[in-house]
Design a protein around this motif. Sequence first.
Motif, PDB file in Angstrom:
ATOM      1  N   ALA A 195       0.851  -1.201   0.000  1.00  0.00           N
ATOM      2  CA  ALA A 195       0.000   0.000   0.000  1.00  0.00           C
ATOM      3  C   ALA A 195       0.878   1.240   0.000  1.00  0.00           C
ATOM      4  O   ALA A 195       1.996   1.231   0.523  1.00  0.00           O
ATOM      5  CB  ALA A 195      -0.931   0.001   1.215  1.00  0.00           C
ATOM      6  N   ILE A 196       0.374   2.307  -0.627  1.00  0.00           N
ATOM      7  CA  ILE A 196       1.040   3.610  -0.629  1.00  0.00           C
ATOM      8  C   ILE A 196      -0.012   4.650  -0.288  1.00  0.00           C
ATOM      9  O   ILE A 196      -1.064   4.699  -0.921  1.00  0.00           O
ATOM     10  CB  ILE A 196       1.660   3.913  -2.020  1.00  0.00           C
ATOM     11  CG1 ILE A 196       2.698   2.845  -2.413  1.00  0.00           C
ATOM     12  CG2 ILE A 196       2.303   5.303  -2.031  1.00  0.00           C
ATOM     13  CD1 ILE A 196       3.140   2.902  -3.864  1.00  0.00           C
ATOM     14  N   GLY A 197       0.252   5.461   0.745  1.00  0.00           N
ATOM     15  CA  GLY A 197      -0.735   6.473   1.131  1.00  0.00           C
ATOM     16  C   GLY A 197      -0.545   6.877   2.575  1.00  0.00           C
ATOM     17  O   GLY A 197       0.453   6.537   3.213  1.00  0.00           O
ATOM     18  N   ASN A 198      -1.516   7.581   3.108  1.00  0.00           N
ATOM     19  CA  ASN A 198      -1.462   8.037   4.501  1.00  0.00           C
ATOM     20  C   ASN A 198      -2.406   7.202   5.361  1.00  0.00           C
ATOM     21  O   ASN A 198      -3.344   6.580   4.860  1.00  0.00           O
ATOM     22  CB  ASN A 198      -1.842   9.518   4.569  1.00  0.00           C
ATOM     23  CG  ASN A 198      -0.867  10.375   3.768  1.00  0.00           C
ATOM     24  OD1 ASN A 198       0.339  10.235   3.922  1.00  0.00           O
ATOM     25  ND2 ASN A 198      -1.388  11.232   2.903  1.00  0.00           N
ATOM     26  N   ILE A 255       8.759   2.024  -7.168  1.00  0.00           N
ATOM     27  CA  ILE A 255       7.923   1.943  -5.967  1.00  0.00           C
ATOM     28  C   ILE A 255       6.478   1.953  -6.436  1.00  0.00           C
ATOM     29  O   ILE A 255       5.908   2.984  -6.786  1.00  0.00           O
ATOM     30  CB  ILE A 255       8.227   3.105  -4.997  1.00  0.00           C
ATOM     31  CG1 ILE A 255       9.680   3.016  -4.522  1.00  0.00           C
ATOM     32  CG2 ILE A 255       7.263   3.071  -3.806  1.00  0.00           C
ATOM     33  CD1 ILE A 255      10.130   4.165  -3.624  1.00  0.00           C
ATOM     34  N   SER A 256       5.922   0.759  -6.485  1.00  0.00           N
ATOM     35  CA  SER A 256       4.573   0.588  -6.997  1.00  0.00           C
ATOM     36  C   SER A 256       4.008  -0.692  -6.398  1.00  0.00           C
ATOM     37  O   SER A 256       4.750  -1.642  -6.117  1.00  0.00           O
ATOM     38  CB  SER A 256       4.688   0.585  -8.520  1.00  0.00           C
ATOM     39  OG  SER A 256       3.914  -0.275  -9.149  1.00  0.00           O
ATOM     40  N   ILE A 257       2.700  -0.712  -6.152  1.00  0.00           N
ATOM     41  CA  ILE A 257       2.069  -1.830  -5.450  1.00  0.00           C
ATOM     42  C   ILE A 257       2.290  -3.138  -6.216  1.00  0.00           C
ATOM     43  O   ILE A 257       2.125  -3.201  -7.432  1.00  0.00           O
ATOM     44  CB  ILE A 257       0.567  -1.550  -5.228  1.00  0.00           C
ATOM     45  CG1 ILE A 257       0.410  -0.407  -4.207  1.00  0.00           C
ATOM     46  CG2 ILE A 257      -0.167  -2.796  -4.742  1.00  0.00           C
ATOM     47  CD1 ILE A 257      -0.983   0.115  -4.042  1.00  0.00           C
ATOM     48  N   GLY A 258       2.707  -4.169  -5.487  1.00  0.00           N
ATOM     49  CA  GLY A 258       2.959  -5.481  -6.071  1.00  0.00           C
ATOM     50  C   GLY A 258       4.417  -5.733  -6.419  1.00  0.00           C
ATOM     51  O   GLY A 258       4.812  -6.879  -6.633  1.00  0.00           O
ATOM     52  N   LYS A 259       5.219  -4.668  -6.491  1.00  0.00           N
ATOM     53  CA  LYS A 259       6.649  -4.836  -6.779  1.00  0.00           C
ATOM     54  C   LYS A 259       7.395  -5.237  -5.503  1.00  0.00           C
ATOM     55  O   LYS A 259       6.897  -5.051  -4.381  1.00  0.00           O
ATOM     56  CB  LYS A 259       7.248  -3.531  -7.323  1.00  0.00           C
ATOM     57  CG  LYS A 259       6.616  -3.046  -8.618  1.00  0.00           C
ATOM     58  CD  LYS A 259       6.908  -3.959  -9.779  1.00  0.00           C
ATOM     59  CE  LYS A 259       6.360  -3.398 -11.081  1.00  0.00           C
ATOM     60  NZ  LYS A 259       6.483  -4.360 -12.193  1.00  0.00           N
TER      61      LYS A 259
END
Length: 455
Positions: free
Chosen positions: A32-35, A385-389
């Motif tokens: 996940a990427i976010g706050n 930097i991306s989800i699943g990598k």
Amino acid sequence: MGYDLLIKNGLVILESGEVKTDVAVKDGLIAAIGNDLGEADKVIDATGLVVSPGMVDAHVHITDPGGGYRDQWEGYITGTASCAKGGVTSFMEMPLNQVPATVDGESLEIKYTAGKGKLKSDVGSFGGLVPFNLKGGIQELNDGGVAAYKCFMATCGDRSIDGDFMNVDDYSLYEGMKQVAKTGKVLAIHAENAAITDKLGELAYKNGETTLKAYVASRPVFTEVEPIRRAIVLAKETGCRIHICHIACPEGVEEVTKARAAGVDVTCETCTHYLYFDTDELDAIGPVVKCSPPIRDKENQNGMWKKVLSGEIDFVTSDHSPCTPDLKDKENAFEAWGGISGVQNNVDVLFDEGVQKRGMSLTQFADIIATNPADRYNLDQKGRISIGKDADFVLIKPNAPYTLKAEDLEYRNKISPYIGREIGAQVVQTVLRGHVIYSKDTGVSNEFVGDFIKK
């Protein structure tokens, strides 16, 4: 959902640009990427730090096994520890200088066995293209999982060592390209004119020349440009995808740019040292800074920076090619081993010289150290930097100058032309698939969590 790792409050380089956000990791992958992402077993506070994809150094020589000839050169343990400390989470390993060279299925397995349980970073492999492996060796390497191939148009290898690497002649390059083309993989090429550089070096040596400046003069710009053109012609003829290694002159880059515009599948790299050192300072530093192609003058260096910033150079590598100190410690530069130890100082030097001093964008920085090499060699889980990598990161502290000392180096042989230089940024932490493999506070991890990447 509870995460394994949460990196909070950093300036994260995403493909769309840099953003202050958090990144969560689960089972070695970016989840996940976010706050406000919730809880995690481990939290890294990256306040004031840049969070970049871990470097994919597409040009590294590890000499393991040494075959009884080069046993004291760089091994997997020290080489990958240096990667960890330098922010390199994965690299492409060259098929030389180990003995035997990686030129067929058997030698590839020997290499894999030599690295088992010794990797702190992930390793993709080049298979060699040499005149003596054209009857089945290329296909065996493909079946064994190499990510790409490598050949030398310049003279290389020690003919007194059974199984050492060997440069191609024009026919073996042509035939090898046809075979590599069938695999769909890329052939990386060391492009220097062997006949001319060998003869110019021999004449200079006989004339009593001993300096690095004279060594540079014995490998003039045209001796790079001509073989790049020849390789491009053969690539067009055979349909082979090619990559030109460690270009040291803008004129060489221009050949690649023209060929690409004409539809040839060709990319290129340069090295950190070509963007940092120049001819006039080489003799003061000594043979530790000798390499080929050679480090050229300041005007050339400025031209190379223009090519990097314009996007004509796809990525930057270390061409980490260490040896034992005795092979560098020569009064005559022509007698010294040609290779630079640099894998530990890619990220910090490039960030300082590119981003801090020349205004390179953070997204371009991530592209040239990670995204572009990963894409070129189909390292699908790497480079962004991306989800699943894979959760591979380097955390960089900007505007944090330090002076490199020999004892800072993780190399087996602690020699490097960067020793004594003030570098204006620091690698603070390196994370490989969610494991912290280096922290400035605690040093390099004792764990060997790296794997061979087989394609």
